[in-house]
Design a protein around this motif. Sequence first.
Motif, PDB file in Angstrom:
ATOM      1  N   THR A 145       0.808  -1.221   0.000  1.00  0.00           N
ATOM      2  CA  THR A 145       0.000   0.000   0.000  1.00  0.00           C
ATOM      3  C   THR A 145       0.836   1.263   0.000  1.00  0.00           C
ATOM      4  OG1 THR A 145      -0.142  -0.080   2.410  1.00  0.00           O
ATOM      5  CG2 THR A 145      -1.940  -1.120   1.163  1.00  0.00           C
ATOM      6  N   SER A 146       2.119   1.144   0.322  1.00  0.00           N
ATOM      7  CA  SER A 146       2.954   2.344   0.291  1.00  0.00           C
ATOM      8  C   SER A 146       3.227   2.790  -1.144  1.00  0.00           C
ATOM      9  CB  SER A 146       4.268   2.109   1.032  1.00  0.00           C
ATOM     10  OG  SER A 146       5.046   1.136   0.369  1.00  0.00           O
ATOM     11  N   CYS A 147       2.810   1.977  -2.104  1.00  0.00           N
ATOM     12  CA  CYS A 147       2.922   2.389  -3.516  1.00  0.00           C
ATOM     13  C   CYS A 147       1.676   3.135  -3.986  1.00  0.00           C
ATOM     14  CB  CYS A 147       3.125   1.172  -4.415  1.00  0.00           C
ATOM     15  SG  CYS A 147       4.686   0.314  -4.177  1.00  0.00           S
ATOM     16  N   ASP A 148       0.625   3.130  -3.192  1.00  0.00           N
ATOM     17  CA  ASP A 148      -0.645   3.700  -3.655  1.00  0.00           C
ATOM     18  C   ASP A 148      -0.478   5.156  -4.085  1.00  0.00           C
ATOM     19  OD1 ASP A 148      -1.849   1.336  -3.150  1.00  0.00           O
ATOM     20  OD2 ASP A 148      -2.960   1.991  -1.369  1.00  0.00           O
ATOM     21  N   GLY A 149      -0.890   5.436  -5.280  1.00  0.00           N
ATOM     22  CA  GLY A 149      -0.907   6.815  -5.764  1.00  0.00           C
ATOM     23  C   GLY A 149       0.444   7.376  -6.114  1.00  0.00           C
ATOM     24  N   THR A 150       1.497   6.569  -6.066  1.00  0.00           N
ATOM     25  CA  THR A 150       2.836   7.092  -6.340  1.00  0.00           C
ATOM     26  C   THR A 150       3.110   7.147  -7.836  1.00  0.00           C
ATOM     27  OG1 THR A 150       3.801   4.880  -6.254  1.00  0.00           O
ATOM     28  CG2 THR A 150       3.698   6.115  -4.175  1.00  0.00           C
ATOM     29  N   PHE A 151       4.160   7.862  -8.169  1.00  0.00           N
ATOM     30  CA  PHE A 151       4.628   7.920  -9.561  1.00  0.00           C
ATOM     31  C   PHE A 151       4.872   6.513 -10.087  1.00  0.00           C
ATOM     32  CE2 PHE A 151       8.265   8.175 -12.534  1.00  0.00           C
ATOM     33  CZ  PHE A 151       7.766   9.058 -13.473  1.00  0.00           C
ATOM     34  N   LYS A 152       5.461   5.716  -9.276  1.00  0.00           N
ATOM     35  CA  LYS A 152       5.784   4.349  -9.707  1.00  0.00           C
ATOM     36  C   LYS A 152       4.514   3.573 -10.048  1.00  0.00           C
ATOM     37  CE  LYS A 152       7.722   0.097  -7.699  1.00  0.00           C
ATOM     38  NZ  LYS A 152       8.474  -0.412  -6.528  1.00  0.00           N
ATOM     39  N   GLN A 153       3.524   3.650  -9.179  1.00  0.00           N
ATOM     40  CA  GLN A 153       2.297   2.894  -9.429  1.00  0.00           C
ATOM     41  C   GLN A 153       1.591   3.396 -10.684  1.00  0.00           C
ATOM     42  OE1 GLN A 153      -1.374   3.522  -7.110  1.00  0.00           O
ATOM     43  NE2 GLN A 153      -1.226   1.372  -6.509  1.00  0.00           N
ATOM     44  N   ASN A 154       1.506   4.706 -10.810  1.00  0.00           N
ATOM     45  CA  ASN A 154       0.823   5.261 -11.983  1.00  0.00           C
ATOM     46  C   ASN A 154       1.547   4.913 -13.276  1.00  0.00           C
ATOM     47  OD1 ASN A 154      -1.054   6.474 -10.284  1.00  0.00           O
ATOM     48  ND2 ASN A 154       0.103   8.393 -10.153  1.00  0.00           N
ATOM     49  N   MET A 155       2.870   5.050 -13.251  1.00  0.00           N
ATOM     50  CA  MET A 155       3.631   4.757 -14.468  1.00  0.00           C
ATOM     51  C   MET A 155       3.510   3.288 -14.851  1.00  0.00           C
ATOM     52  SD  MET A 155       5.035   7.448 -15.809  1.00  0.00           S
ATOM     53  CE  MET A 155       6.451   6.939 -16.761  1.00  0.00           C
ATOM     54  N   GLN A 156       3.541   2.421 -13.862  1.00  0.00           N
ATOM     55  CA  GLN A 156       3.423   1.003 -14.187  1.00  0.00           C
ATOM     56  C   GLN A 156       2.037   0.703 -14.762  1.00  0.00           C
ATOM     57  OE1 GLN A 156       6.222  -1.277 -13.792  1.00  0.00           O
ATOM     58  NE2 GLN A 156       4.860  -2.121 -15.358  1.00  0.00           N
ATOM     59  N   ALA A 157       1.014   1.386 -14.232  1.00  0.00           N
ATOM     60  CA  ALA A 157      -0.337   1.204 -14.782  1.00  0.00           C
ATOM     61  C   ALA A 157      -0.382   1.649 -16.245  1.00  0.00           C
ATOM     62  CB  ALA A 157      -1.348   1.984 -13.949  1.00  0.00           C
ATOM     63  N   LEU A 158       0.257   2.767 -16.521  1.00  0.00           N
ATOM     64  CA  LEU A 158       0.318   3.260 -17.906  1.00  0.00           C
ATOM     65  C   LEU A 158       1.044   2.259 -18.808  1.00  0.00           C
ATOM     66  CD1 LEU A 158       0.101   5.611 -20.010  1.00  0.00           C
ATOM     67  CD2 LEU A 158       2.270   6.443 -19.114  1.00  0.00           C
ATOM     68  N   ILE A 159       2.179   1.781 -18.331  1.00  0.00           N
ATOM     69  CA  ILE A 159       2.969   0.836 -19.122  1.00  0.00           C
ATOM     70  C   ILE A 159       2.153  -0.436 -19.374  1.00  0.00           C
ATOM     71  CG2 ILE A 159       5.046  -0.603 -19.113  1.00  0.00           C
ATOM     72  CD1 ILE A 159       5.373   2.543 -19.400  1.00  0.00           C
ATOM     73  N   ASN A 160       1.491  -0.904 -18.338  1.00  0.00           N
ATOM     74  CA  ASN A 160       0.730  -2.150 -18.485  1.00  0.00           C
ATOM     75  C   ASN A 160      -0.362  -2.017 -19.530  1.00  0.00           C
ATOM     76  OD1 ASN A 160       2.347  -3.204 -16.496  1.00  0.00           O
ATOM     77  ND2 ASN A 160       0.814  -3.056 -14.866  1.00  0.00           N
ATOM     78  N   ARG A 161      -1.003  -0.855 -19.583  1.00  0.00           N
ATOM     79  CA  ARG A 161      -2.057  -0.657 -20.588  1.00  0.00           C
ATOM     80  C   ARG A 161      -1.464  -0.684 -22.000  1.00  0.00           C
ATOM     81  NH1 ARG A 161      -4.625   1.410 -16.144  1.00  0.00           N
ATOM     82  NH2 ARG A 161      -6.886   1.761 -16.300  1.00  0.00           N
ATOM     83  N   LEU A 162      -0.320  -0.063 -22.154  1.00  0.00           N
ATOM     84  CA  LEU A 162       0.315  -0.059 -23.475  1.00  0.00           C
ATOM     85  C   LEU A 162       0.746  -1.469 -23.876  1.00  0.00           C
ATOM     86  CD1 LEU A 162       2.440   3.180 -22.964  1.00  0.00           C
ATOM     87  CD2 LEU A 162       0.578   2.920 -24.610  1.00  0.00           C
ATOM     88  N   VAL A 163       1.398  -2.144 -22.954  1.00  0.00           N
ATOM     89  CA  VAL A 163       1.900  -3.483 -23.267  1.00  0.00           C
ATOM     90  C   VAL A 163       0.741  -4.422 -23.592  1.00  0.00           C
ATOM     91  CG1 VAL A 163       3.075  -5.479 -22.284  1.00  0.00           C
ATOM     92  CG2 VAL A 163       4.019  -3.185 -21.941  1.00  0.00           C
ATOM     93  N   ALA A 164      -0.361  -4.263 -22.872  1.00  0.00           N
ATOM     94  CA  ALA A 164      -1.528  -5.120 -23.125  1.00  0.00           C
ATOM     95  C   ALA A 164      -2.074  -4.917 -24.531  1.00  0.00           C
ATOM     96  CB  ALA A 164      -2.607  -4.843 -22.091  1.00  0.00           C
TER      97      ALA A 164
END
Lengths: 155, 888
Positions: free
Chosen positions: B627-646
């Motif tokens: 949960t310490s990743c919630d809302g962080t740059f890292k979490q958001n960027m990984q979400a963005l990357i995952n959408r692209l890769v998918a």
Amino acid sequence: MLPSSSKGQNRISRSHDGSRFTRLTTWVWVGLLLLCVGVSGSETPEPRDEAQRLLQTYFNALQTGNVAVLREVLGGEFGDSQADLLQNPEYELELVQSYAGSDFDVIDVQILESGDVVATVDTWLDASEWIRNRLTLSRPSASQRLRIVHREVVP
Amino acid sequence: MIKRIALGQRYLVKPCRRSTPARVLLGAVLLGLGTVANAVGVAQLTASITTPLPGSTFDLTAEGSADWTHWGLGGATSVNRKSGVMPQIGDLVQVGGAAGSWTKAPSTRMTWVWADGTPTASASTRTFLYQGDNTGKTASATYVGKGFQFSVPADTSERTLAVYLGGALSRGRLEVSLSDSSAPAISQTIENLTGPYDNRVEISYRAASAGQTLTLKYLQETVTGNIILGAATLQGAGGGAQLLPFSDDFSDGDLGGWLVVDQTNTSSDWAVIGGSLTQNVAIESTQSYDDSFHLGSYAYLGGGLGLMDYRFRVDAEYLAVGKADDIGVLFRYRDANNFYRLSINSRYGFTRLERRVNGVYSSLGTDSRGYRRNEVLRLEVEVRGPNIIVWRSGEPVFAVTDDSHVSGTIALYTQDRARFDNVRIDPPSSAPVIALSSPLSYLTSSAHSIRASAVTLNAPVDATVEFSLNGSNQTVDPAAPYVVDFGGLAGGNYEVVAILRDAVGREIARDVNPVVGLGGEYFVGIGDSITNGTGDFFPADNISTLGRIVGFQGYEGALTDLLDQTSPTPTNLVFNEGIGGDTSYQAALLRVDSIIRRHAGMDTALVQLGTNDALAQIPSGLGCTGTSCDGTFKQNMQALINRLVASAIEPVVALPPPTFNSTSPYTSRSNNRIREYIGVIENELTGIALGPDFFTFFMPSATVQYQSLFSDTLHPNGLGYRVMSYLWHNSLSPGAQRPLPFFLRNLTLSTSKLVQQNLLGPGNNYYIDENYTLTGIPATLTEGRWIMTANADRNEVAASYVTFDVDRNADLFVAYDANANSVPEWLSGFLDTGEMVGTSNPNAPSLRLYRMPLYVPNGTVRVSLGGNSGLTTRANSNYVAIVVERSE
């Protein structure tokens, strides 16, 4: 010319400080508002005052890491964007560290005809580093208090 | 002599919710039947079916006061309409396959006459369309479900639609419904299983709200016989239906009939000024987006809500000189949540065809070509049933088939100051038209095949379409829909041609789509205002050589050219999808999905984010878990990357540049946070390729920083973006490195004021503290690096005012106030070129150009120029130094 009904919706009333209004129509409305307040004894806050209080609350919450207050004062898309952060257990400390010793200067407040308020704020993280933000304050519904619904950096 | 309509009496038609539809007895006048009304509130839908006396004649001109249509006179695709009115009876859909035209009807069947038609002005005919068996001998399951469908506008006004249909040896089902379902639909069978039958169906209807449609469908239910459709008339359009042609050149100074809708909280200001409709304020802001779709303001023609098929054109010019935001048109506008939109933008560089359905935007087509400065755009649209063709200044840019909206008015749309004029709406043209729907001009693909398809209007019977590539590979599709696949093609740019030919092979229309790339790479820049190009005021390098990109700002145009220069084929394209103000959260959760849908051909995403996150104090999430990743740059960027890769898109992630919002930027909190983001990108994001390191380039050390390549504290300037394009290129093409473009090192002023080095052109500011602009620039200064100082320093007398290093042979120019009494001593060694730089500064409108060649065979040379000494020389403005690389 545009039909008066649509054209009337297309005007912005701006005020750049607490005492100066740029449009005569705005003066008239302010006069009417003051008259109504005087007659009725209502304590409806003037939007600028309400905005200033909201901004002060917001910055205090940033400096103290008070995420509960932040949840109350944020709304709209900006509130949504902060939702995950506000439940991050480390965010309180992050805020305190980020804004320790910071100073805030509200340098401009504009009131739109829609009732939204746009505030330009300088945040001084320390004596050498500043960030200028433009914050949009809006009411979720007419009867509710202003909330900060948008934040953008102004270069 | 025309026989007047001889109607039988009415009989009951039951709505579909009722269980026992009345059987229609055919071939005789029916008695004792009435009408059913399905009504909810103000809405109404009633139908009566009558059987005309044998050999009855129907006068379409007399009956169709608002509109009429006859089908089949000149063949199965032939349509005659009422002339001089806005067509309201929509295009016919031949359900289940093409219909036939029957010209041999006996005199006992219905006859239709008209005297106000187009393209056939007058006629008397028994010709109609049929679906099913025309021999009376065969039975086939394939007949079931075939039939006809069309729509007409509906609103709160009552209208009457009469439809002439029937069949032989068959049963047909008639279904009638309102788009807002404000009255129950009608479903009714009509049949004669032993002989032919003709019927006149009269439908009275009224919807509960404006902008609706009534749809009629007539389908065969039996395996035997056929069903027919001959004509339809419409009466009582009411509701202010706009008669055509309509035109408004605003010469009367009146905006009557136009209504304004603002899509953001910024109020527009529309007015007629100088004989044009103008919008006079900036609407665009970081809040003017819906997903990645833009929001602005539009003025729509209120009387046109009932319009269905039409051809619309307007002249449009974007006037604002700051951001080059949207200008365009809306059509088939039903309400604020339902319309089509054509928008053109040069800040991003695009022409887009979009639709909004029940409040949800989606893309129907896009290219990467915006408008040019001062360009007057002739925007033209023809909507015919589901066919939509869009022309931009005479060239078809989009041709699509979409039935989301079948009716609606037109609107003029912008996000900033703009001018519109010469609005005209006509009935659909009668001339044959062809437009390629795919592939679009100036796009590219990594594929080695092309699916060519075209939309036609007014194609004659038995028309064919011939497709070709670069003048060869001619392939003919003999029937609509016109689609041809070309495979096994070499990489390169193709010219795709579609030619519409009549039954004897004569060319009657053609469309050419140039610069169709194959074997290239389709990139999309995703990010914030730096990806978007804010701060780049040098447009000359934002129009790519092959014309794929027409924009005003950003690195995308220059990068496209660089990739073309070093790729096997010049078939690359870099779209600009950066949105100012975006953080990693917004990119990942609000934008990327719609960007992916808009760019179905995207191969690679060039992602650059972090600046706005840093300024908003978004935690990096470096090393976080749970949960310490919630809302962080890292979490958001990984979400963005995952959408692209998918979506099978390769994400290349750049390291963001530093910010200069500090007097000590190297150690500022913002840049320390960006360093954490870089740690996340380099070490913790998964599924990415690492892109260029902008941070290190612009701030390599505590003592060397290139704020001179920034236009403000956050954004590079024109030269900064040029450098970024090379850094992107060299990251994407490690085997084809290009040396960085020429720029000055260690550029400083003795006054410690900010200083920029930049690419400038006419219209650009040339001081950092004044709004004076360049009005005339000699060709010798092309591609010069302009040193932008403060005009406030014009009286400086320092022996060394501006200092910089040059690492190659160059010409150093100094533009000095031509009205000065003299020049400073340090300038006396320069050559007076006799050329002038024009400016908008009334105190120094001309700057005389002096030149000093710099020879730098190896290493670097430090250049130091003295102060302007304005008090001594009577120069009214500070000088401007320009360094031009010299190739020898």
